[in-house]
Design an enzyme around this catalytic site. Structure first.
Site, PDB file in Angstrom:
ATOM      1  N   ASN A 179       0.831  -1.196   0.000  1.00  0.00           N
ATOM      2  CA  ASN A 179       0.000   0.000   0.000  1.00  0.00           C
ATOM      3  C   ASN A 179       0.872   1.255   0.000  1.00  0.00           C
ATOM      4  OD1 ASN A 179       0.620  -0.728   2.772  1.00  0.00           O
ATOM      5  ND2 ASN A 179      -0.940   0.698   3.482  1.00  0.00           N
ATOM      6  N   GLU A 212       0.213   5.247   0.919  1.00  0.00           N
ATOM      7  CA  GLU A 212      -0.669   6.319   1.374  1.00  0.00           C
ATOM      8  C   GLU A 212      -0.235   7.656   0.786  1.00  0.00           C
ATOM      9  OE1 GLU A 212      -1.848   4.392   5.678  1.00  0.00           O
ATOM     10  OE2 GLU A 212      -0.551   6.139   5.644  1.00  0.00           O
ATOM     11  N   CYS A 240      -4.043   0.778  -2.714  1.00  0.00           N
ATOM     12  CA  CYS A 240      -4.011  -0.470  -1.953  1.00  0.00           C
ATOM     13  C   CYS A 240      -2.963  -1.427  -2.507  1.00  0.00           C
ATOM     14  CB  CYS A 240      -5.375  -1.152  -2.012  1.00  0.00           C
ATOM     15  SG  CYS A 240      -6.695  -0.227  -1.201  1.00  0.00           S
ATOM     16  N   GLU A 245      -3.225  -4.582  -3.094  1.00  0.00           N
ATOM     17  CA  GLU A 245      -3.782  -5.456  -4.125  1.00  0.00           C
ATOM     18  C   GLU A 245      -3.741  -4.784  -5.497  1.00  0.00           C
ATOM     19  OE1 GLU A 245      -6.509  -6.082  -0.448  1.00  0.00           O
ATOM     20  OE2 GLU A 245      -5.157  -4.555  -1.231  1.00  0.00           O
ATOM     21  N   CYS A 295     -10.555  -4.529   0.514  1.00  0.00           N
ATOM     22  CA  CYS A 295     -11.636  -3.531   0.546  1.00  0.00           C
ATOM     23  C   CYS A 295     -12.565  -3.756  -0.654  1.00  0.00           C
ATOM     24  CB  CYS A 295     -11.056  -2.122   0.529  1.00  0.00           C
ATOM     25  SG  CYS A 295     -10.333  -1.623  -1.060  1.00  0.00           S
ATOM     26  N   CYS A 326     -10.915  -3.103  -4.072  1.00  0.00           N
ATOM     27  CA  CYS A 326      -9.975  -4.161  -4.463  1.00  0.00           C
ATOM     28  C   CYS A 326     -10.705  -5.452  -4.801  1.00  0.00           C
ATOM     29  CB  CYS A 326      -8.929  -4.380  -3.386  1.00  0.00           C
ATOM     30  SG  CYS A 326      -7.712  -3.038  -3.379  1.00  0.00           S
TER      31      CYS A 326
END
Length: 149
Positions: free
Chosen positions: A62, A64, A73, A75, A105, A108
């Site tokens: 990930n 940010e 993310c 994924e 999430c 994803c």
């Protein structure tokens, strides 16, 4: 700008013949990626690894961003690496991070659904390697959006 050669990351996690140790191989790739996560705001590092239909493993972490919705993310990064290398379909996904329960999430889940085989298996682990969960992708997102061609 010189052309760069596409490669999987990390280099030593490419799987050419899936074996019983597939989960361990995916976990190793996802854990290594997780160590490089850019999570200065939440401190919630996540790693992911996907196995494509050619038997290759691709990892991501990930990332940010101070403008919160612009984060990415793990994924999505792993799936993007697969696509860049010419992969079309993933058969297994493993996500690792946090403590206890974890799952992809909603965004994803849709990303995976669009790039996975019908029998794709998704695994989730806590950062310490415990709390293994396993789902079929259709169970995680039973009514995914589809492009009808």
């Amino acid at each position: 700008m010189p052309k760069q050669e596409a490669r999987t990351w990390p280099e030593d996690t490419c799987v050419t013949n899936p074996s019983p140790s597939l989960i361990e191989r995916l976990q190793a790739a996802a854990s290594a990626a997780r160590e490089h996560a850019h999570a200065p705001y939440s401190k919630f590092k996540v790693g992911a690894a996907v196995l494509d239909d050619q038997g290759r493993v691709f990892a991501g972490c990930n990332m940010e961003n101070a403008a919160y919705p612009l984060g990415t993310c793990a994924e999505a990064v792993a799936l993007g690496a697969m696509v860049v290398a010419g992969g079309k379909t993933c058969t297994h996904v493993l996500v690792i991070g946090g403590e206890g329960d974890l799952s992809p999430c909603g965004g994803c889940r849709q990303r995976i659904a669009e790039l996975c085989s019908p029998d794709c298996v998704v695994y989730a682990l806590a950062a310490d390697g415990t709390a293994l969960k396993e789902w079929k992708m259709a169970d995680l997102l039973p009514h995914a959006f589809e492009l009808h061609r």
